[in-house]
Design a protein around this motif. Structure first.
Motif, short mmCIF file in Angstrom:
data_model
loop_
_atom_site.label_atom_id
_atom_site.label_comp_id
_atom_site.label_asym_id
_atom_site.label_seq_id
_atom_site.Cartn_x
_atom_site.Cartn_y
_atom_site.Cartn_z
N UNK A 96 -14.85 3.20 -8.77
CA UNK A 96 -13.73 3.98 -8.27
C UNK A 96 -13.09 3.35 -7.04
N UNK A 97 -13.88 2.84 -6.10
CA UNK A 97 -13.31 2.25 -4.89
C UNK A 97 -12.51 0.99 -5.22
N UNK A 98 -12.96 0.22 -6.20
CA UNK A 98 -12.21 -0.97 -6.63
C UNK A 98 -10.89 -0.56 -7.27
N UNK A 99 -10.92 0.46 -8.09
CA UNK A 99 -9.68 0.95 -8.72
C UNK A 99 -8.68 1.42 -7.67
N UNK A 100 -9.18 2.10 -6.64
CA UNK A 100 -8.29 2.55 -5.56
C UNK A 100 -7.69 1.35 -4.83
N UNK A 101 -8.50 0.31 -4.57
CA UNK A 101 -8.00 -0.88 -3.89
C UNK A 101 -6.91 -1.56 -4.71
N UNK A 102 -7.09 -1.67 -6.03
CA UNK A 102 -6.08 -2.29 -6.88
C UNK A 102 -4.79 -1.48 -6.86
N UNK A 103 -4.92 -0.17 -6.98
CA UNK A 103 -3.72 0.68 -6.96
C UNK A 103 -3.00 0.56 -5.63
N UNK A 104 -3.76 0.51 -4.54
CA UNK A 104 -3.16 0.38 -3.21
C UNK A 104 -2.45 -0.96 -3.07
N UNK A 105 -3.09 -2.03 -3.55
CA UNK A 105 -2.48 -3.36 -3.46
C UNK A 105 -1.16 -3.40 -4.24
N UNK A 106 -1.17 -2.89 -5.45
CA UNK A 106 0.04 -2.89 -6.27
C UNK A 106 1.13 -2.06 -5.62
N UNK A 107 0.75 -0.91 -5.11
CA UNK A 107 1.72 -0.02 -4.48
C UNK A 107 2.37 -0.67 -3.27
N UNK A 108 1.57 -1.33 -2.43
CA UNK A 108 2.11 -1.97 -1.24
C UNK A 108 2.98 -3.18 -1.58
N UNK A 109 2.52 -3.98 -2.53
CA UNK A 109 3.30 -5.18 -2.89
C UNK A 109 4.66 -4.83 -3.47
N UNK A 110 4.78 -3.68 -4.11
CA UNK A 110 6.07 -3.27 -4.66
C UNK A 110 7.11 -3.05 -3.57
N UNK A 111 6.68 -2.63 -2.38
CA UNK A 111 7.61 -2.29 -1.31
C UNK A 111 7.96 -3.47 -0.42
N UNK A 112 7.10 -4.49 -0.36
CA UNK A 112 7.34 -5.62 0.53
C UNK A 112 8.44 -6.52 -0.01
N UNK A 113 9.36 -6.86 0.86
CA UNK A 113 10.41 -7.81 0.51
C UNK A 113 10.67 -8.67 1.75
N UNK A 114 9.78 -9.64 1.96
CA UNK A 114 9.85 -10.48 3.14
C UNK A 114 9.50 -11.91 2.76
N UNK A 115 10.14 -12.87 3.40
CA UNK A 115 9.93 -14.27 3.03
C UNK A 115 8.51 -14.76 3.32
N UNK A 116 7.78 -14.09 4.22
CA UNK A 116 6.43 -14.51 4.55
C UNK A 116 5.34 -13.70 3.84
N UNK A 117 5.74 -12.83 2.95
CA UNK A 117 4.78 -12.03 2.18
C UNK A 117 5.03 -12.30 0.71
N UNK A 118 3.97 -12.59 0.00
CA UNK A 118 4.07 -12.88 -1.43
C UNK A 118 4.60 -11.65 -2.16
N UNK A 119 5.61 -11.84 -2.98
CA UNK A 119 6.21 -10.73 -3.70
C UNK A 119 5.57 -10.51 -5.06
#
Length: 152
Positions: A96-119
């Motif tokens: 469960x904790x791994x699943x939460x981490x994956x969901x959190x990572x995907x959720x955060x990456x969707x919002x980032x739009x910066x040249x120094x952060x991988x999109x």
């Protein structure tokens, strides 16, 4: 199977948060589905002793590294004519904790739009739908990472 209720809860919660963000006009960037992910045309590759089942448009080039959650490889996207990094997460919903981490990572990456952060480019549809054993996340490819920059 025992975590199925928890997984459904996480997915439901993620969908609700996305709907709320769209309602208050904080829409994340729209992700276009990768060409070929909707069909059954997958090819298997072995990268760093790990099997990658990818749509035909992706051609793995080399392994970029591996960690506790999976393997990352550099690949060429023939449809978009660009290099990408594909992260393979093995058994993403087994703990469960791994699943939460994956969901959190995907959720955060969707919002980032910066040249120094991988999109985030895409999330590939699983090869086997009833039981998701591997999850593939396609990111922009960068020549360096934070660890290499700090080492210099």
């Amino acid at each position: 199977a025992e975590y199925m209720g928890s997984i459904e809860f996480i997915v439901r919660k993620l969908k609700i948060e996305i709907m709320v963000s769209q309602f208050i006009k904080l829409e994340p960037p729209k992700l276009e589905p990768a060409l070929g992910t909707q069909s059954n045309s997958f090819v298997s590759y072995v990268v760093d002793k790990s099997r990658f089942d990818l749509p035909t448009q992706y051609q793995p080039i080399k392994s970029l590294g591996h960690g506790a959650y999976g393997v990352v490889c550099k690949a060429y996207n023939t449809a978009a004519n660009e290099y990408v990094a594909i992260k393979k997460m093995t058994n993403p919903f087994s703990v469960l904790s791994t699943a939460k981490n994956f969901c959190r990572e995907i959720k955060l990456l969707r919002f980032f739009n910066h040249m120094n952060i991988v999109g985030l480019k895409d999330i590939l549809n699983p090869v086997s739908k009833p039981l998701i054993q591997d999850l593939y996340i396609v990111n922009e490819y960068m020549d360096s990472d934070l660890h290499k920059i700090i080492q210099q």
